[in-house]
Enzyme design. Structure first.
Site, PDB file in Angstrom:
ATOM      1  N   PHE A  12       0.821  -1.217   0.000  1.00 39.47           N
ATOM      2  CA  PHE A  12       0.000   0.000   0.000  1.00 39.47           C
ATOM      3  C   PHE A  12       0.857   1.271   0.000  1.00 39.47           C
ATOM      4  O   PHE A  12       0.879   2.027  -0.975  1.00 39.47           O
ATOM      5  CB  PHE A  12      -0.950  -0.081   1.206  1.00 39.47           C
ATOM      6  CG  PHE A  12      -1.612   1.206   1.614  1.00 39.47           C
ATOM      7  CD1 PHE A  12      -2.167   2.059   0.673  1.00 39.47           C
ATOM      8  CD2 PHE A  12      -1.692   1.544   2.960  1.00 39.47           C
ATOM      9  CE1 PHE A  12      -2.782   3.247   1.068  1.00 39.47           C
ATOM     10  CE2 PHE A  12      -2.309   2.714   3.360  1.00 39.47           C
ATOM     11  CZ  PHE A  12      -2.847   3.575   2.416  1.00 39.47           C
ATOM     12  N   THR A  36       1.100  -9.636   1.307  1.00 39.38           N
ATOM     13  CA  THR A  36       0.006  -8.646   1.248  1.00 39.38           C
ATOM     14  C   THR A  36       0.205  -7.683   0.081  1.00 39.38           C
ATOM     15  O   THR A  36      -0.737  -7.055  -0.374  1.00 39.38           O
ATOM     16  CB  THR A  36      -0.116  -7.837   2.560  1.00 39.38           C
ATOM     17  OG1 THR A  36       1.149  -7.236   2.856  1.00 39.38           O
ATOM     18  CG2 THR A  36      -0.537  -8.705   3.726  1.00 39.38           C
ATOM     19  N   GLY A  37       1.440  -7.563  -0.400  1.00 40.58           N
ATOM     20  CA  GLY A  37       1.688  -6.728  -1.586  1.00 40.58           C
ATOM     21  C   GLY A  37       1.061  -7.353  -2.823  1.00 40.58           C
ATOM     22  O   GLY A  37       0.773  -8.557  -2.845  1.00 40.58           O
ATOM     23  N   ALA A  73       8.421  -3.225   4.556  1.00 38.44           N
ATOM     24  CA  ALA A  73       7.964  -4.615   4.654  1.00 38.44           C
ATOM     25  C   ALA A  73       7.723  -4.958   6.123  1.00 38.44           C
ATOM     26  O   ALA A  73       8.571  -4.700   6.964  1.00 38.44           O
ATOM     27  CB  ALA A  73       9.010  -5.547   4.064  1.00 38.44           C
ATOM     28  N   TYR A 140       2.308  -6.181  18.084  1.00 43.01           N
ATOM     29  CA  TYR A 140       2.659  -5.382  16.906  1.00 43.01           C
ATOM     30  C   TYR A 140       3.359  -4.081  17.311  1.00 43.01           C
ATOM     31  O   TYR A 140       4.381  -3.705  16.727  1.00 43.01           O
ATOM     32  CB  TYR A 140       1.393  -5.077  16.087  1.00 43.01           C
ATOM     33  CG  TYR A 140       1.594  -4.038  15.008  1.00 43.01           C
ATOM     34  CD1 TYR A 140       2.279  -4.365  13.837  1.00 43.01           C
ATOM     35  CD2 TYR A 140       1.115  -2.741  15.155  1.00 43.01           C
ATOM     36  CE1 TYR A 140       2.481  -3.419  12.849  1.00 43.01           C
ATOM     37  CE2 TYR A 140       1.309  -1.794  14.172  1.00 43.01           C
ATOM     38  CZ  TYR A 140       1.998  -2.134  13.017  1.00 43.01           C
ATOM     39  OH  TYR A 140       2.199  -1.190  12.046  1.00 43.01           O
ATOM     40  N   ILE A 184     -10.747   2.968   7.311  1.00 44.39           N
ATOM     41  CA  ILE A 184     -11.266   3.687   6.137  1.00 44.39           C
ATOM     42  C   ILE A 184     -11.441   2.751   4.952  1.00 44.39           C
ATOM     43  O   ILE A 184     -12.491   2.758   4.295  1.00 44.39           O
ATOM     44  CB  ILE A 184     -10.381   4.900   5.787  1.00 44.39           C
ATOM     45  CG1 ILE A 184     -10.608   6.003   6.833  1.00 44.39           C
ATOM     46  CG2 ILE A 184     -10.684   5.428   4.383  1.00 44.39           C
ATOM     47  CD1 ILE A 184      -9.825   7.293   6.617  1.00 44.39           C
ATOM     48  N   PHE A 200     -17.080  -0.604  16.086  1.00 46.78           N
ATOM     49  CA  PHE A 200     -16.888  -1.295  17.369  1.00 46.78           C
ATOM     50  C   PHE A 200     -16.868  -0.247  18.477  1.00 46.78           C
ATOM     51  O   PHE A 200     -16.088   0.705  18.425  1.00 46.78           O
ATOM     52  CB  PHE A 200     -15.595  -2.105  17.348  1.00 46.78           C
ATOM     53  CG  PHE A 200     -15.625  -3.225  16.342  1.00 46.78           C
ATOM     54  CD1 PHE A 200     -16.268  -4.417  16.628  1.00 46.78           C
ATOM     55  CD2 PHE A 200     -15.047  -3.069  15.095  1.00 46.78           C
ATOM     56  CE1 PHE A 200     -16.310  -5.451  15.695  1.00 46.78           C
ATOM     57  CE2 PHE A 200     -15.082  -4.090  14.146  1.00 46.78           C
ATOM     58  CZ  PHE A 200     -15.723  -5.283  14.455  1.00 46.78           C
ATOM     59  N   ARG A 207      -9.272   9.122  16.005  1.00 43.07           N
ATOM     60  CA  ARG A 207      -8.010   8.769  15.359  1.00 43.07           C
ATOM     61  C   ARG A 207      -7.527   9.958  14.520  1.00 43.07           C
ATOM     62  O   ARG A 207      -8.269  10.885  14.251  1.00 43.07           O
ATOM     63  CB  ARG A 207      -8.184   7.538  14.449  1.00 43.07           C
ATOM     64  CG  ARG A 207      -8.498   6.237  15.185  1.00 43.07           C
ATOM     65  CD  ARG A 207      -7.360   5.760  16.049  1.00 43.07           C
ATOM     66  NE  ARG A 207      -7.644   4.501  16.737  1.00 43.07           N
ATOM     67  CZ  ARG A 207      -8.174   4.426  17.943  1.00 43.07           C
ATOM     68  NH1 ARG A 207      -8.522   5.513  18.606  1.00 43.07           N
ATOM     69  NH2 ARG A 207      -8.366   3.243  18.522  1.00 43.07           N
ATOM     70  N   ARG A 264     -13.700  -3.637  20.870  1.00 41.81           N
ATOM     71  CA  ARG A 264     -12.728  -4.740  20.812  1.00 41.81           C
ATOM     72  C   ARG A 264     -11.634  -4.539  21.856  1.00 41.81           C
ATOM     73  O   ARG A 264     -11.215  -3.415  22.130  1.00 41.81           O
ATOM     74  CB  ARG A 264     -12.080  -4.801  19.422  1.00 41.81           C
ATOM     75  CG  ARG A 264     -13.038  -5.238  18.329  1.00 41.81           C
ATOM     76  CD  ARG A 264     -12.335  -5.357  17.007  1.00 41.81           C
ATOM     77  NE  ARG A 264     -11.677  -4.101  16.624  1.00 41.81           N
ATOM     78  CZ  ARG A 264     -11.166  -3.875  15.424  1.00 41.81           C
ATOM     79  NH1 ARG A 264     -11.235  -4.807  14.510  1.00 41.81           N
ATOM     80  NH2 ARG A 264     -10.596  -2.722  15.151  1.00 41.81           N
TER      81      ARG A 264
END
Length: 302
Positions: A12, A36-37, A73, A140, A184, A200, A207, A264
């Site tokens: 992205f 994911t790319g 990455a 993460y 989004i 949620f 944000r 969540r």
């Protein structure tokens, strides 16, 4: 001609950076494992290697004299990191250290590292500046923060220069709602399929949304400016999820109402980042407000 290695360059944000570098006449090498790319994101003028940042990259570095690395990455799904912390740390920490090791051996001038607002955890004050305590509440957040420490020591020991960019909530063209998708891209997908977006919690959580084109420019500026710095990349604007839905409805001309579900675990209530340092050091500020960014995003997906 300067040569840039962009990790995650089929992804992205990475693909937008590649496009801008090539438009400026730079030689660009992409490494991406395409987990994911996407192949369709790869600029045809770039040299592409289907590699993982955990692989032995010696051959690539021997073949090309790389001046700068822009490192995007990563494993970027917070919820996945909570389920698979070992995989998350392997990619984000071990993979990054592997890359930095190769950079030192190859005499790379500078690394631009994509970090995240997730490193801050629950804010102690707003707006969050770079002096704010780092207290991640997800694996993460930990795995994005740890390479920042490595870069600091790599600079001290081997003079490998770097800039860390901590992003607020990125959004825009090429973001995949099914992969790493932020709120989004998920909402855009819902609206375009005439489905109600799911919020949620009560939707009053806030944000700081920053458009991908602005993020890409920040990376190019960071190559030229600053040394050994950590810099927030944000709009310094607090937007609630409810407000976001209203702006989206207005942009697309929809009357769909959001559906509310339980909050969540691990979600932060309010967050927005101070971008003063980005203005001072990089001469950067966001050109896109949320309305303009959403308009471009909807147009692209339509």
């Amino acid at each position: 001609m300067e040569t840039y290695l962009v990790t995650g360059g089929a992804g992205f944000i990475g693909s937008h950076i590649v496009d801008k570098l090539i438009a400026k006449g730079k030689q660009v090498i992409i490494i991406d494992n395409l987990s994911t790319g996407k192949k369709e994101n790869i600029n045809q003028e770039a040299i592409f290697y289907e590699l993982d940042i955990r692989d032995n990259l010696s051959e690539l570095f021997n073949q090309h004299k790389i001046d700068y690395i822009i490192h995007h990455a990563a494993q970027i799904d917070i919820q996945y990191s909570l389920r698979e912390p070992d995989f998350d740390s392997d990619v984000n920490i071990t993979g990054s250290v592997n890359l930095f090791n190769h950079a030192v051996k190859a005499g790379v001038k500078k690394v631009i590292y994509a970090s995240s607002a997730a490193v801050y955890g629950q804010p102690e004050y707003l707006a969050i500046d770079e002096k704010h305590p780092v207290n991640p509440i997800s694996y993460y957040g930990i795995s994005k923060h740890t390479p920042e420490h490595y870069l600091k020591v790599f600079k001290e020991l081997y003079n490998l220069d770097y800039i860390v960019l901590r992003y607020a909530n990125a959004y825009g063209v090429r973001q995949d709602p099914k992969g790493e998708g932020g709120v989004i891209s998920i909402f855009v997908d819902k609206f375009l399929n005439n489905e109600r977006p799911i919020i949620f919690g009560n939707g009053e959580q806030t944000r700081d949304f920053v458009y991908v084109d602005d993020i890409a420019w920040a990376n190019l500026l960071a190559v030229e400016k600053g040394s050994g710095e950590i810099i927030n990349i944000s709009c310094n604007v607090q937007t609630s999820v409810n407000e976001l839905v209203e702006i989206m409805k207005e942009t697309i001309g929809s009357s769909l109402e959001a559906e509310y579900q339980d909050a969540r675990a691990g979600d932060i209530k309010d967050s927005y980042l101070d971008n003063t340092k980005a203005k001072e050091i990089l001469g950067w500020e966001a050109k896109y407000d949320l309305k303009r960014g959403l308009k471009e995003t909807f147009e692209y997906y339509r």
